[in-house]
Design a protein around this motif. Sequence first.
Motif, PDB file in Angstrom:
ATOM      1  N   LEU A 314       0.856  -1.171   0.000  1.00  0.00           N
ATOM      2  CA  LEU A 314       0.000   0.000   0.000  1.00  0.00           C
ATOM      3  C   LEU A 314       0.901   1.232   0.000  1.00  0.00           C
ATOM      4  O   LEU A 314       1.821   1.328   0.817  1.00  0.00           O
ATOM      5  N   ASN A 315       0.660   2.145  -0.919  1.00  0.00           N
ATOM      6  CA  ASN A 315       1.469   3.363  -0.899  1.00  0.00           C
ATOM      7  C   ASN A 315       0.962   4.302   0.203  1.00  0.00           C
ATOM      8  O   ASN A 315       0.009   3.978   0.931  1.00  0.00           O
ATOM      9  N   ASN A 317      -0.794   6.776   0.098  1.00  0.00           N
ATOM     10  CA  ASN A 317      -2.176   7.207  -0.112  1.00  0.00           C
ATOM     11  C   ASN A 317      -3.169   6.077   0.101  1.00  0.00           C
ATOM     12  O   ASN A 317      -4.373   6.248  -0.135  1.00  0.00           O
ATOM     13  N   GLU A 319      -3.228   3.260  -1.596  1.00  0.00           N
ATOM     14  CA  GLU A 319      -3.520   2.541  -2.834  1.00  0.00           C
ATOM     15  C   GLU A 319      -2.627   1.300  -2.947  1.00  0.00           C
ATOM     16  O   GLU A 319      -1.442   1.357  -2.620  1.00  0.00           O
ATOM     17  N   ARG A 320      -3.207   0.227  -3.449  1.00  0.00           N
ATOM     18  CA  ARG A 320      -2.392  -0.971  -3.697  1.00  0.00           C
ATOM     19  C   ARG A 320      -1.471  -0.703  -4.886  1.00  0.00           C
ATOM     20  O   ARG A 320      -1.893  -0.143  -5.896  1.00  0.00           O
ATOM     21  N   GLU A 321      -0.222  -1.145  -4.732  1.00  0.00           N
ATOM     22  CA  GLU A 321       0.786  -0.797  -5.729  1.00  0.00           C
ATOM     23  C   GLU A 321       1.776  -1.953  -5.895  1.00  0.00           C
ATOM     24  O   GLU A 321       2.297  -2.479  -4.912  1.00  0.00           O
ATOM     25  N   PHE A 350      -4.671  -2.614  -9.690  1.00  0.00           N
ATOM     26  CA  PHE A 350      -3.812  -1.870  -8.773  1.00  0.00           C
ATOM     27  C   PHE A 350      -2.781  -1.099  -9.590  1.00  0.00           C
ATOM     28  O   PHE A 350      -2.602  -1.359 -10.789  1.00  0.00           O
ATOM     29  N   ARG A 351      -2.134  -0.176  -8.934  1.00  0.00           N
ATOM     30  CA  ARG A 351      -1.104   0.606  -9.619  1.00  0.00           C
ATOM     31  C   ARG A 351       0.112  -0.277  -9.922  1.00  0.00           C
ATOM     32  O   ARG A 351       0.469  -1.131  -9.106  1.00  0.00           O
TER      33      ARG A 351
END
Length: 429
Positions: A314-315, A317, A319-321, A350-351
């Motif tokens: 998770l970054n 923010n 978000e999954r990355e 995801f990113r």
Amino acid sequence: MHQDETGSHTGHAQDGFRFPISQLTITTVSLVLCAMAVRGLILSVRLHPQKFFFGQNLRHVRGAATHQPFQFSDLEEKICTPDQLRPKPDNSALVFGKYFTDHMLEVSWDSKRGWAKPVISPMHNLQLHPGAKVLHYAIELFEGMKAYRGEDGCLRLFRPDKNMARMLSTAKRSSLPTFDAEEMIKCVKRLIQIDKEWVPYSTTSSLYIRPTFIATDPSLGVASPNEALLYVLLCPVGPYFTSGFKPISLMADPQYVRSWPGGCGAMKMGANYAPTIYIQKQSELLGHQQVLWLYGADHQLTEVGTMNIFLFMLNENGERELVTPPLDGLILPGVTRLSLLELAREWKEFRVVERTITMAEVIQAHEEKRLLEIFGAGTACVVCPVSSISYQGREYNIPRSEPSLSQRFLKTMSDIHYGRVQHPWAVDI
């Protein structure tokens, strides 16, 4: 100086003699220039005689200079006699790189004649002069690719064009000659067809393909080779790690560096691997399976063992990355790495980011419970999860997300390899 009645330029010598510049001076200069040109031509012929053939020989010389690539249509086959055939091991006994098939492919090259005809012949030892450049200056490179026997019985390669592109890039960096990738793939396919019974009847095993390129000319001195040998070996293999799909532990010690800017870390040459073996042994003595290679004062992650490395996290923010180091010259441009990135971008769940990752970032994400999973990826093992990292006197246990992204990647890749799904990356043999 003035113009006479005829319009010719004239000049005066010290004794008063008048001479026409247009006739005497220009003629003299022309003769001097011609003499200089002839002298230069003679010198050039002495230095570069191969460039100065005319008429019917010109086309031949141009062909010799460019060295036409070898062709599959010229392939010669020397098939084993029944008494030369080797016994095939059971799938349960397969370990990585220990067994070889009945035949091999060879194509020789020299700077005068260019490429010889490709030849498939019974497996045999090579004969090398003790002064061969490969033995002294490590002018050598190789590739690693696989053939799979699908559940439908068909034999397939996985993205062989990517391996050939990387091999050509490494050949250029090694001052070895290039070749036509498509013609090479055709020759490899034919070799596999001849030894097709060596492709395991198993969806946990495969046929490992090792194209190799070495400088063979018997000449000491650091210089471009004048003779070389391109050859291909085949090995039936089981899982790279005998423990199977189980997480491995890593030793991360910044005092050891695998590659550096401007070096050859992005090339698949043997000289990149020999210096890592001692460090690998050190990690094993400490109870680890592989080395996590770091670089720079900020301890950037580069590779894990002989694999590319991925972090799923998770970054900041939330978000999954999926993160992996960039192709900046420090890491090998892995075919499996490329494939996982393309699959992840196709999923759009995801990113997906290629960027520099440092140990400080890994530790911070670990402490903040944002680190979901770490895994390696490569042709030999496909995907391999990481259980822990030993770094600066501390052990960091790496979690695994459920469901595991590494397992999903492995299943997706295996479905392509073994023909459970139709995919353009799978190339029929």
